[in-house]
Write a protein that holds these residues in place. Sequence first.
Motif, short mmCIF file in Angstrom:
data_model
loop_
_atom_site.label_atom_id
_atom_site.label_comp_id
_atom_site.label_asym_id
_atom_site.label_seq_id
_atom_site.Cartn_x
_atom_site.Cartn_y
_atom_site.Cartn_z
N UNK A 204 0.81 -1.21 0.00
CA UNK A 204 0.00 0.00 0.00
C UNK A 204 0.86 1.28 0.00
N UNK A 205 1.85 1.29 -0.86
CA UNK A 205 2.64 2.51 -1.03
C UNK A 205 3.66 2.81 0.04
N UNK A 206 3.89 1.84 0.92
CA UNK A 206 4.90 2.02 1.96
C UNK A 206 5.85 0.84 2.00
N UNK A 207 7.04 1.10 2.55
CA UNK A 207 7.96 -0.01 2.80
C UNK A 207 7.61 -0.58 4.17
N UNK A 208 7.17 -1.84 4.20
CA UNK A 208 6.80 -2.45 5.48
C UNK A 208 7.95 -3.24 6.10
N UNK A 209 8.96 -3.54 5.30
CA UNK A 209 10.15 -4.21 5.85
C UNK A 209 11.28 -4.05 4.87
N UNK A 210 12.49 -3.92 5.41
CA UNK A 210 13.67 -3.94 4.54
C UNK A 210 14.78 -4.66 5.28
N UNK A 211 15.38 -5.63 4.61
CA UNK A 211 16.38 -6.48 5.27
C UNK A 211 17.10 -7.31 4.21
N UNK A 213 17.58 -10.91 2.51
CA UNK A 213 16.56 -11.95 2.34
C UNK A 213 16.48 -12.91 3.53
N UNK A 214 17.64 -13.36 4.02
CA UNK A 214 17.64 -14.30 5.15
C UNK A 214 17.05 -13.66 6.40
N UNK A 215 17.30 -12.36 6.56
CA UNK A 215 16.78 -11.64 7.72
C UNK A 215 15.27 -11.55 7.71
N UNK A 216 14.70 -11.39 6.51
CA UNK A 216 13.24 -11.32 6.40
C UNK A 216 12.61 -12.65 6.79
N UNK A 217 13.25 -13.71 6.34
CA UNK A 217 12.74 -15.04 6.66
C UNK A 217 12.79 -15.26 8.18
N UNK A 218 13.92 -14.88 8.76
CA UNK A 218 14.12 -15.07 10.20
C UNK A 218 13.15 -14.22 11.01
N UNK A 219 13.03 -12.95 10.61
CA UNK A 219 12.18 -12.02 11.37
C UNK A 219 10.72 -12.47 11.37
N UNK A 220 10.31 -13.12 10.27
CA UNK A 220 8.93 -13.57 10.19
C UNK A 220 8.73 -14.88 10.96
#
Length: 251
Positions: A204-211, A213-220
Amino acid sequence: MPAIEARGLRKRYGDTTAVDGLDLTVETGEIFGILGRNGAGKSTTVEIIAGLRRPDAGEVTVLGLDPWKDRARLRQVLGVQLQETAVHAALQVRELVRLHRSFHRDGADPDELIERVGLTASAKKRFEHLSGGQQQRLSIALALVGKPRAVILDELTTGLDPEARRQMWATVEELRDEGTTIVLVSHNMDEVRRLCDHVAILDRGRVVAVDKPAGLIEAAGTDQDDAGESEAFEAAFFALTGSKLEGEEPR
Ligand code: ADP
Protein backbone atom coordinates in the motif's frame (compact mmCIF):
# COMPACT_ATOMS: atom_id res chain seq x y z
CA MET A 1 26.66 8.48 0.09
CA PRO A 2 23.91 5.99 -0.81
CA ALA A 3 23.19 5.55 -4.52
CA ILE A 4 19.49 6.22 -3.97
CA GLU A 5 17.80 7.88 -1.04
CA ALA A 6 14.07 8.58 -0.78
CA ARG A 7 12.31 10.17 2.17
CA GLY A 8 8.58 10.57 2.64
CA LEU A 9 7.66 10.07 -1.02
CA ARG A 10 3.99 10.51 -1.88
CA LYS A 11 2.11 10.19 -5.13
CA ARG A 12 -1.64 10.19 -5.77
CA TYR A 13 -3.58 9.53 -8.94
CA GLY A 14 -7.01 11.09 -8.33
CA ASP A 15 -8.45 9.18 -5.37
CA THR A 16 -5.75 6.49 -5.43
CA THR A 17 -2.73 6.90 -3.21
CA ALA A 18 -0.05 4.93 -5.04
CA VAL A 19 2.91 5.91 -2.85
CA ASP A 20 2.19 6.87 0.73
CA GLY A 21 5.18 8.19 2.65
CA LEU A 22 7.84 5.87 1.32
CA ASP A 23 11.43 5.75 2.62
CA LEU A 24 14.18 3.87 0.82
CA THR A 25 17.98 3.71 0.91
CA VAL A 26 19.95 1.83 -1.72
CA GLU A 27 23.67 1.55 -1.06
CA THR A 28 26.21 1.93 -3.84
CA GLY A 29 27.10 -1.36 -5.49
CA GLU A 30 24.32 -3.51 -4.10
CA ILE A 31 21.44 -5.41 -5.65
CA PHE A 32 18.34 -4.01 -4.01
CA GLY A 33 15.05 -5.82 -4.51
CA ILE A 34 11.60 -4.25 -4.47
CA LEU A 35 8.92 -6.81 -3.86
CA GLY A 36 5.19 -6.33 -3.61
CA ARG A 37 1.94 -7.53 -5.05
CA ASN A 38 0.24 -5.76 -7.97
CA GLY A 39 -0.84 -2.27 -7.03
CA ALA A 40 1.61 -1.97 -4.11
CA GLY A 41 3.25 1.08 -5.71
CA LYS A 42 6.42 -0.46 -7.16
CA SER A 43 6.18 1.02 -10.66
CA THR A 44 5.27 4.46 -9.39
CA THR A 45 8.25 4.34 -7.02
CA VAL A 46 10.75 3.36 -9.70
CA GLU A 47 9.26 5.87 -12.14
CA ILE A 48 9.86 8.60 -9.55
CA ILE A 49 13.43 7.37 -9.02
CA ALA A 50 13.96 7.40 -12.80
CA GLY A 51 12.68 10.97 -13.13
CA LEU A 52 9.64 9.88 -15.16
CA ARG A 53 7.12 11.01 -12.54
CA ARG A 54 7.17 13.90 -10.16
CA PRO A 55 6.28 13.03 -6.56
CA ASP A 56 3.57 15.09 -4.84
CA ALA A 57 5.76 15.27 -1.74
CA GLY A 58 9.03 13.97 -0.38
CA GLU A 59 12.69 14.03 -1.26
CA VAL A 60 14.61 11.79 -3.58
CA THR A 61 18.27 11.77 -4.57
CA VAL A 62 19.68 9.42 -7.19
CA LEU A 63 23.46 9.35 -7.68
CA GLY A 64 23.57 12.81 -6.14
CA LEU A 65 20.93 14.20 -8.54
CA ASP A 66 17.32 15.29 -8.20
CA PRO A 67 15.70 12.92 -10.72
CA TRP A 68 13.02 15.38 -11.79
CA LYS A 69 15.10 18.53 -12.08
CA ASP A 70 18.28 16.86 -13.36
CA ARG A 71 16.64 14.39 -15.75
CA ALA A 72 19.05 15.03 -18.60
CA ARG A 73 22.09 14.36 -16.42
CA LEU A 74 20.40 11.37 -14.80
CA ARG A 75 19.91 9.75 -18.24
CA GLN A 76 23.70 9.57 -18.58
CA VAL A 77 24.24 7.64 -15.34
CA LEU A 78 21.03 5.68 -14.67
CA GLY A 79 19.82 2.87 -16.93
CA VAL A 80 16.14 2.03 -16.89
CA GLN A 81 14.39 -1.09 -18.12
CA LEU A 82 10.67 -0.73 -17.60
CA GLN A 83 7.79 -3.01 -18.53
CA GLU A 84 7.01 -1.37 -21.84
CA THR A 85 9.89 -0.72 -24.16
CA ALA A 86 9.04 1.95 -26.71
CA VAL A 87 11.29 1.38 -29.71
CA HIS A 88 11.06 1.61 -33.48
CA ALA A 89 9.61 -1.82 -34.36
CA ALA A 90 11.07 -1.92 -37.88
CA LEU A 91 14.67 -1.54 -36.70
CA GLN A 92 16.97 -4.51 -36.17
CA VAL A 93 18.48 -5.45 -32.80
CA ARG A 94 21.94 -4.17 -33.72
CA GLU A 95 20.54 -0.95 -35.17
CA LEU A 96 18.55 -0.30 -32.00
CA VAL A 97 21.51 -0.93 -29.71
CA ARG A 98 23.72 1.36 -31.85
CA LEU A 99 21.06 4.05 -31.92
CA HIS A 100 20.67 3.99 -28.14
CA ARG A 101 24.45 3.92 -27.75
CA SER A 102 24.56 7.22 -29.65
CA PHE A 103 22.41 8.88 -26.94
CA HIS A 104 25.25 8.46 -24.45
CA ARG A 105 28.65 10.08 -24.23
CA ASP A 106 30.25 6.91 -22.93
CA GLY A 107 28.91 3.44 -23.45
CA ALA A 108 29.20 -0.25 -24.08
CA ASP A 109 30.39 -1.84 -27.29
CA PRO A 110 27.11 -2.73 -29.08
CA ASP A 111 28.22 -6.19 -30.24
CA GLU A 112 29.65 -7.14 -26.84
CA LEU A 113 26.44 -6.06 -25.18
CA ILE A 114 24.32 -8.02 -27.65
CA GLU A 115 26.46 -11.06 -26.85
CA ARG A 116 26.10 -10.46 -23.12
CA VAL A 117 22.30 -10.62 -23.26
CA GLY A 118 22.38 -13.63 -25.59
CA LEU A 119 21.06 -11.96 -28.77
CA THR A 120 24.00 -12.46 -31.13
CA ALA A 121 22.08 -14.93 -33.32
CA SER A 122 19.21 -12.41 -33.56
CA ALA A 123 21.30 -9.26 -34.10
CA LYS A 124 19.82 -8.75 -37.58
CA LYS A 125 16.24 -9.45 -36.63
CA ARG A 126 13.76 -6.61 -36.58
CA PHE A 127 12.30 -5.80 -33.17
CA GLU A 128 8.82 -6.71 -34.41
CA HIS A 129 10.01 -10.23 -35.24
CA LEU A 130 11.52 -10.97 -31.84
CA SER A 131 9.88 -13.31 -29.34
CA GLY A 132 8.73 -11.90 -26.00
CA GLY A 133 11.85 -13.24 -24.29
CA GLN A 134 14.10 -11.71 -26.95
CA GLN A 135 12.37 -8.33 -26.62
CA GLN A 136 12.96 -8.60 -22.90
CA ARG A 137 16.70 -9.23 -23.42
CA LEU A 138 16.87 -6.30 -25.81
CA SER A 139 15.22 -3.98 -23.28
CA ILE A 140 17.89 -5.01 -20.77
CA ALA A 141 20.64 -4.33 -23.33
CA LEU A 142 19.17 -0.86 -23.96
CA ALA A 143 19.16 -0.16 -20.20
CA LEU A 144 22.87 -1.06 -20.04
CA VAL A 145 24.09 0.57 -23.25
CA GLY A 146 25.21 3.81 -21.57
CA LYS A 147 27.34 1.89 -19.03
CA PRO A 148 25.19 3.28 -16.22
CA ARG A 149 26.40 3.59 -12.62
CA ALA A 150 22.98 2.37 -11.51
CA VAL A 151 20.26 0.48 -13.30
CA ILE A 152 16.58 -0.17 -12.63
CA LEU A 153 15.33 -3.53 -13.87
CA ASP A 154 11.56 -4.04 -13.71
CA GLU A 155 10.55 -7.70 -13.96
CA LEU A 156 13.93 -8.71 -15.32
CA THR A 157 13.13 -12.33 -16.10
CA THR A 158 9.40 -12.23 -16.87
CA GLY A 159 8.82 -14.18 -20.07
CA LEU A 160 12.21 -15.89 -20.03
CA ASP A 161 12.59 -19.67 -19.86
CA PRO A 162 14.51 -21.16 -16.89
CA GLU A 163 17.83 -21.34 -18.75
CA ALA A 164 17.60 -17.75 -19.99
CA ARG A 165 16.54 -16.70 -16.49
CA ARG A 166 19.67 -18.22 -14.96
CA GLN A 167 21.82 -16.50 -17.59
CA MET A 168 20.20 -13.17 -16.79
CA TRP A 169 20.82 -13.69 -13.08
CA ALA A 170 24.50 -14.36 -13.83
CA THR A 171 24.65 -11.15 -15.89
CA VAL A 172 23.16 -9.15 -13.02
CA GLU A 173 25.73 -10.59 -10.60
CA GLU A 174 28.53 -9.69 -13.03
CA LEU A 175 27.21 -6.13 -13.21
CA ARG A 176 27.25 -5.85 -9.44
CA ASP A 177 30.79 -7.24 -9.34
CA GLU A 178 31.75 -4.45 -11.74
CA GLY A 179 30.34 -1.95 -9.22
CA THR A 180 26.94 -1.17 -10.76
CA THR A 181 24.10 -0.50 -8.33
CA ILE A 182 21.01 -2.49 -9.27
CA VAL A 183 17.37 -2.00 -8.31
CA LEU A 184 15.39 -5.10 -9.14
CA VAL A 185 11.61 -4.98 -9.14
CA SER A 186 10.40 -8.53 -8.95
CA HIS A 187 7.57 -10.94 -8.38
CA ASN A 188 9.89 -13.90 -8.35
CA MET A 189 10.76 -15.07 -4.83
CA ASP A 190 13.59 -17.25 -6.07
CA GLU A 191 15.14 -14.38 -7.96
CA VAL A 192 14.97 -11.99 -5.03
CA ARG A 193 16.25 -14.51 -2.53
CA ARG A 194 19.21 -15.51 -4.70
CA LEU A 195 20.32 -12.15 -6.02
CA CYS A 196 19.43 -9.38 -3.63
CA ASP A 197 21.65 -7.95 -0.92
CA HIS A 198 18.63 -6.16 0.56
CA VAL A 199 14.94 -6.40 -0.15
CA ALA A 200 12.22 -3.85 0.52
CA ILE A 201 8.71 -5.19 0.83
CA LEU A 202 6.15 -2.68 -0.39
CA ASP A 203 2.56 -2.72 0.70
CA ARG A 204 0.00 0.00 0.00
CA GLY A 205 2.64 2.51 -1.03
CA ARG A 206 4.90 2.02 1.96
CA VAL A 207 7.96 -0.01 2.80
CA VAL A 208 6.80 -2.45 5.48
CA ALA A 209 10.15 -4.21 5.85
CA VAL A 210 13.67 -3.94 4.54
CA ASP A 211 16.38 -6.48 5.27
CA LYS A 212 18.64 -9.10 3.78
CA PRO A 213 16.56 -11.95 2.34
CA ALA A 214 17.64 -14.30 5.15
CA GLY A 215 16.78 -11.64 7.72
CA LEU A 216 13.24 -11.32 6.40
CA ILE A 217 12.74 -15.04 6.66
CA GLU A 218 14.12 -15.07 10.20
CA ALA A 219 12.18 -12.02 11.37
CA ALA A 220 8.93 -13.57 10.19
CA GLY A 221 9.74 -16.63 12.28
CA THR A 222 9.30 -18.99 9.39
CA ASP A 223 11.19 -22.24 9.04
CA GLN A 224 14.25 -22.19 6.89
CA ASP A 225 15.48 -25.35 5.30
CA ASP A 226 17.32 -25.54 2.01
CA ALA A 227 14.58 -27.28 0.11
CA GLY A 228 11.94 -24.77 1.07
CA GLU A 229 13.70 -21.41 1.19
CA SER A 230 11.48 -19.84 -1.44
CA GLU A 231 8.42 -21.05 0.43
CA ALA A 232 9.86 -19.66 3.67
CA PHE A 233 10.42 -16.36 1.90
CA GLU A 234 6.87 -16.43 0.59
CA ALA A 235 5.62 -17.08 4.13
CA ALA A 236 7.66 -14.12 5.37
CA PHE A 237 6.03 -11.95 2.72
CA PHE A 238 2.61 -13.12 3.84
CA ALA A 239 3.43 -12.48 7.50
CA LEU A 240 4.46 -8.89 6.70
CA THR A 241 1.71 -7.87 4.31
CA GLY A 242 -1.17 -10.20 5.13
CA SER A 243 -1.42 -11.05 1.45
CA LYS A 244 0.11 -13.44 -1.03
CA LEU A 245 2.35 -12.37 -3.84
CA GLU A 246 -0.09 -13.28 -6.60
CA GLY A 247 1.56 -15.36 -9.29
CA GLU A 248 5.01 -14.92 -10.70
CA GLU A 249 4.03 -13.43 -14.03
CA PRO A 250 2.26 -10.16 -13.28
CA ARG A 251 0.08 -8.09 -15.64
P1 ADP B 1 2.71 -1.83 -8.82
O1 ADP B 1 3.80 -1.50 -9.74
O2 ADP B 1 3.20 -2.33 -7.49
O3 ADP B 1 1.71 -2.76 -9.41
P2 ADP B 1 1.70 0.85 -9.30
O4 ADP B 1 2.66 1.87 -8.89
O5 ADP B 1 1.60 0.52 -10.75
O6 ADP B 1 1.94 -0.48 -8.44
O7 ADP B 1 0.23 1.26 -8.84
C1 ADP B 1 -0.08 1.69 -7.53
C2 ADP B 1 -1.54 2.13 -7.51
O8 ADP B 1 -1.70 3.29 -8.31
C3 ADP B 1 -2.49 1.09 -8.06
O9 ADP B 1 -3.70 1.16 -7.31
C4 ADP B 1 -2.71 1.54 -9.49
O10 ADP B 1 -3.99 1.13 -9.96
C5 ADP B 1 -2.62 3.05 -9.37
N1 ADP B 1 -2.10 3.68 -10.59
C6 ADP B 1 -0.89 3.44 -11.14
N2 ADP B 1 -0.70 4.24 -12.22
C7 ADP B 1 -1.81 4.97 -12.36
C8 ADP B 1 -2.22 5.99 -13.29
N3 ADP B 1 -1.44 6.40 -14.29
N4 ADP B 1 -3.45 6.54 -13.11
C9 ADP B 1 -4.25 6.14 -12.10
N5 ADP B 1 -3.92 5.20 -11.18
C10 ADP B 1 -2.71 4.63 -11.30
